[in-house]
Design an enzyme around this catalytic site. Structure first.
Site, PDB file in Angstrom:
ATOM      1  N   TYR A   1     -12.374  -2.449  -3.859  1.00  0.00           N
ATOM      2  CA  TYR A   1     -12.791  -2.652  -2.465  1.00  0.00           C
ATOM      3  C   TYR A   1     -14.310  -2.670  -2.303  1.00  0.00           C
ATOM      4  O   TYR A   1     -14.804  -2.475  -1.190  1.00  0.00           O
ATOM      5  CB  TYR A   1     -12.209  -1.552  -1.581  1.00  0.00           C
TER       6      TYR A   1
ATOM      7  N   ARG B   1       2.679  -6.440   9.116  1.00  0.00           N
ATOM      8  CA  ARG B   1       1.955  -5.303   9.698  1.00  0.00           C
ATOM      9  C   ARG B   1       2.535  -4.902  11.053  1.00  0.00           C
ATOM     10  O   ARG B   1       2.546  -3.726  11.394  1.00  0.00           O
ATOM     11  CB  ARG B   1       0.465  -5.627   9.773  1.00  0.00           C
TER      12      ARG B   1
ATOM     13  N   HIS C   1      -2.093  -5.413   1.546  1.00  0.00           N
ATOM     14  CA  HIS C   1      -3.377  -6.092   1.336  1.00  0.00           C
ATOM     15  C   HIS C   1      -3.073  -7.526   0.925  1.00  0.00           C
ATOM     16  O   HIS C   1      -2.097  -7.780   0.225  1.00  0.00           O
ATOM     17  CB  HIS C   1      -4.169  -5.422   0.200  1.00  0.00           C
TER      18      HIS C   1
ATOM     19  N   THR D   1      -5.245  -7.148  10.855  1.00  0.00           N
ATOM     20  CA  THR D   1      -5.564  -5.896  10.163  1.00  0.00           C
ATOM     21  C   THR D   1      -5.027  -4.681  10.926  1.00  0.00           C
ATOM     22  O   THR D   1      -4.475  -3.754  10.326  1.00  0.00           O
ATOM     23  CB  THR D   1      -7.103  -5.776  10.011  1.00  0.00           C
TER      24      THR D   1
ATOM     25  N   GLU E   1      -9.303 -10.955  -7.628  1.00  0.00           N
ATOM     26  CA  GLU E   1      -8.388  -9.822  -7.434  1.00  0.00           C
ATOM     27  C   GLU E   1      -7.215  -9.879  -8.409  1.00  0.00           C
ATOM     28  O   GLU E   1      -6.747  -8.845  -8.895  1.00  0.00           O
ATOM     29  CB  GLU E   1      -7.908  -9.795  -5.980  1.00  0.00           C
TER      30      GLU E   1
ATOM     31  N   PHE F   1     -15.722   2.998   6.855  1.00  0.00           N
ATOM     32  CA  PHE F   1     -14.382   3.412   6.434  1.00  0.00           C
ATOM     33  C   PHE F   1     -14.158   3.329   4.916  1.00  0.00           C
ATOM     34  O   PHE F   1     -13.069   3.627   4.427  1.00  0.00           O
ATOM     35  CB  PHE F   1     -13.310   2.586   7.164  1.00  0.00           C
TER      36      PHE F   1
ATOM     37  N   ASN G   1      -1.845   0.186   6.937  1.00  0.00           N
ATOM     38  CA  ASN G   1      -1.316  -1.080   7.451  1.00  0.00           C
ATOM     39  C   ASN G   1      -0.462  -1.824   6.427  1.00  0.00           C
ATOM     40  O   ASN G   1      -0.280  -3.030   6.500  1.00  0.00           O
ATOM     41  CB  ASN G   1      -2.443  -1.950   8.018  1.00  0.00           C
TER      42      ASN G   1
ATOM     43  N   LYS H   1       0.823  -1.213   0.000  1.00  0.00           N
ATOM     44  CA  LYS H   1       0.000   0.000   0.000  1.00  0.00           C
ATOM     45  C   LYS H   1       0.862   1.270   0.000  1.00  0.00           C
ATOM     46  O   LYS H   1       2.068   1.218   0.271  1.00  0.00           O
ATOM     47  CB  LYS H   1      -0.917  -0.038   1.227  1.00  0.00           C
TER      48      LYS H   1
END
Ligand code: CDP
Ligand code: MG
Length: 136
Positions: free
Chosen positions: A52, A105, A118, A94, A129, A60, A115, A12
């Site tokens: 997502y 993480r 993914h 998470t 995905e 969120f 975090n 990310k």
């Protein structure tokens, strides 16, 4: 029972920005998850929202999509024994504060939203995905 699977991993924006991509890739490789495809991209908020969309009812959701589209990410296909679960174990919980020692993480995550990685949560979602990012 073990079988060779593929799963999708994303490094990310918070981790790419801190130049952690090579370190994180090293963790996958050391743990027998081969990186069979990898690309650095910068997606739009619309693309993040599509990716997502399982989370569209969550409070969120909008912030999450803004965040994933806020800077470059590295998307990868990981391949190995039980790759979906193996990657989830390497990632950790998470929320980095709750993540197990030595997970990605725990090592690198900043907060529940930033975090660092993914990972697909099932074989079925992994297929979807992977197609999302790598089907021409
Ligand atoms: O990424 P993971 O599968 O562990 O968690 P998720 O429940 O599928 O949530 C997707 C992403 O939404 C997480 O990785 C977090 O970055 C974000 N999230 C958040 O910002 N706030 C929450 N309360 C829960 C998740
Ligand atoms: Mg998830």
């Amino acid at each position: 029972m073990s079988s060779i699977e593929q799963t999708l991993s994303i490094i990310k924006p918070d981790a790419v920005e801190r130049n952690l991509a090579e370190d994180i890739k090293g963790i996958f490789i050391k743990n027998n998850l081969n990186i069979v495809n990898s690309k650095k991209i910068h997606i739009t908020k619309d693309e993040a929202s599509e990716f997502y969309k399982v989370h569209q009812s969550k409070p969120f959701y909008s912030d999450l999509c803004t965040y994933l589209s806020s800077g470059p990410i590295v998307v990868m296909i990981l391949e190995g024994k039980n790759a979906v679960l193996a990657n989830r174990k390497l990632m950790g919980s998470t929320n980095p504060k709750e993540a197990e020692e030595n997970t990605i993480r725990k090592l690198y995550g900043i907060s529940i939203d930033k975090n660092s990685v993914h990972g697909s949560d099932s074989i079925e979602n992994a297929k979807k995905e992977i197609d999302f990012f790598f089907k021409n």
